[in-house]
Design a protein around this motif. Structure first.
Motif, short mmCIF file in Angstrom:
data_model
loop_
_atom_site.label_atom_id
_atom_site.label_comp_id
_atom_site.label_asym_id
_atom_site.label_seq_id
_atom_site.Cartn_x
_atom_site.Cartn_y
_atom_site.Cartn_z
N SER A 199 0.80 -1.21 0.00
CA SER A 199 0.00 0.00 0.00
C SER A 199 0.84 1.27 0.00
CB SER A 199 -0.94 0.01 1.20
OG SER A 199 -0.20 0.05 2.40
N ASP A 257 0.96 2.99 -3.43
CA ASP A 257 -0.26 3.54 -4.02
C ASP A 257 -0.92 4.60 -3.14
OD1 ASP A 257 -1.23 1.82 -2.10
OD2 ASP A 257 -2.98 1.25 -3.27
N LEU A 311 -2.71 7.62 -4.63
CA LEU A 311 -3.98 7.50 -5.34
C LEU A 311 -5.17 7.96 -4.50
CD1 LEU A 311 -3.51 4.11 -7.19
CD2 LEU A 311 -3.30 6.42 -8.11
N VAL A 362 3.08 4.70 -10.73
CA VAL A 362 2.66 4.18 -9.44
C VAL A 362 3.27 2.80 -9.24
CG1 VAL A 362 0.65 3.46 -8.09
CG2 VAL A 362 0.47 5.42 -9.62
N CYS A 363 3.91 2.58 -8.13
CA CYS A 363 4.47 1.28 -7.74
C CYS A 363 5.50 0.76 -8.75
CB CYS A 363 3.37 0.24 -7.54
SG CYS A 363 2.17 0.68 -6.27
N TYR A 393 0.52 -6.66 -9.23
CA TYR A 393 -0.16 -5.40 -8.92
C TYR A 393 -1.51 -5.32 -9.62
CZ TYR A 393 4.12 -3.78 -6.77
OH TYR A 393 5.20 -3.64 -5.95
N LEU A 430 -4.14 -2.83 -8.43
CA LEU A 430 -4.06 -1.42 -8.81
C LEU A 430 -5.06 -1.10 -9.91
CD1 LEU A 430 -0.25 -0.59 -9.02
CD2 LEU A 430 -1.93 0.51 -7.55
N TYR A 441 -2.42 8.18 -13.82
CA TYR A 441 -1.61 7.35 -12.93
C TYR A 441 -1.39 6.03 -13.65
CZ TYR A 441 -2.51 10.84 -9.42
OH TYR A 441 -2.56 12.02 -8.73
N HIS A 451 0.98 2.30 -14.35
CA HIS A 451 1.86 1.24 -13.85
C HIS A 451 2.16 0.33 -15.03
CE1 HIS A 451 3.62 -1.71 -11.13
NE2 HIS A 451 3.01 -2.60 -11.88
#
Length: 141
Positions: free
Chosen positions: A42, A45, A48, A72-73, A84, A87, A134, A136
């Motif tokens: 967590s 993220d 977010l 993100v991540c 992930y 996400l 956002y 990933h």
């Protein structure tokens, strides 16, 4: 003397009995309001938060606004050792991949940095008519 000691103990117990229920709000109960159940990773993220809902019409209305990508991540990860998927499911564009792919403004910004519509986790309308995507990268190419 015994009566005074007994009275002091009773006063202490009465005080403790009234303060313990109010202290229960600070107890670490999994899934409770002070200790919510979160995903395994967590920390990555946290940025977010709670994204507002986005609709197909919102995406179709994007034409020429500045688009900013926020990874993100992705820091420190090499290869495919991490899952992930959550996400993408928890994001606000999970069912809007086709409208994302059809929007030239968004796709230009994504492809310029090596992403595609499947890498978008969430979309946020920022100030000054800006768009924040956002992202990933699923395979960490």
């Amino acid at each position: 003397m015994l009566k005074l000691t007994a009275l002091a103990v009773l006063a202490g117990l009465a005080t403790a009995a009234t303060t313990l229920p109010s202290a229960a709000q600070f107890a670490a109960v999994p899934g409770g309001p002070n200790n919510p159940v979160t995903h395994e990773s967590s920390e990555c993220d946290d940025q977010l938060g709670f994204m507002p809902r986005v609709s197909r019409a919102d995406i179709e209305s994007i034409k020429g606004q500045p688009v900013y990508l926020v990874p993100v991540c992705e820091y420190g990860l090499i290869g495919r050792g991490h899952d992930y998927t959550w996400l993408f499911i928890d994001g606000n564009v999970d069912t809007l991949r086709l409208p994302l792919a059809r929007n030239s403004t968004l796709m230009t910004a994504l492809t310029a940095r090596g992403y595609d519509q499947h890498d978008v986790v969430s979309l946020f309308f920022g100030g000054g008519d800006s768009i924040y995507l956002y992202v990933h990268q699923r395979d960490m190419r």
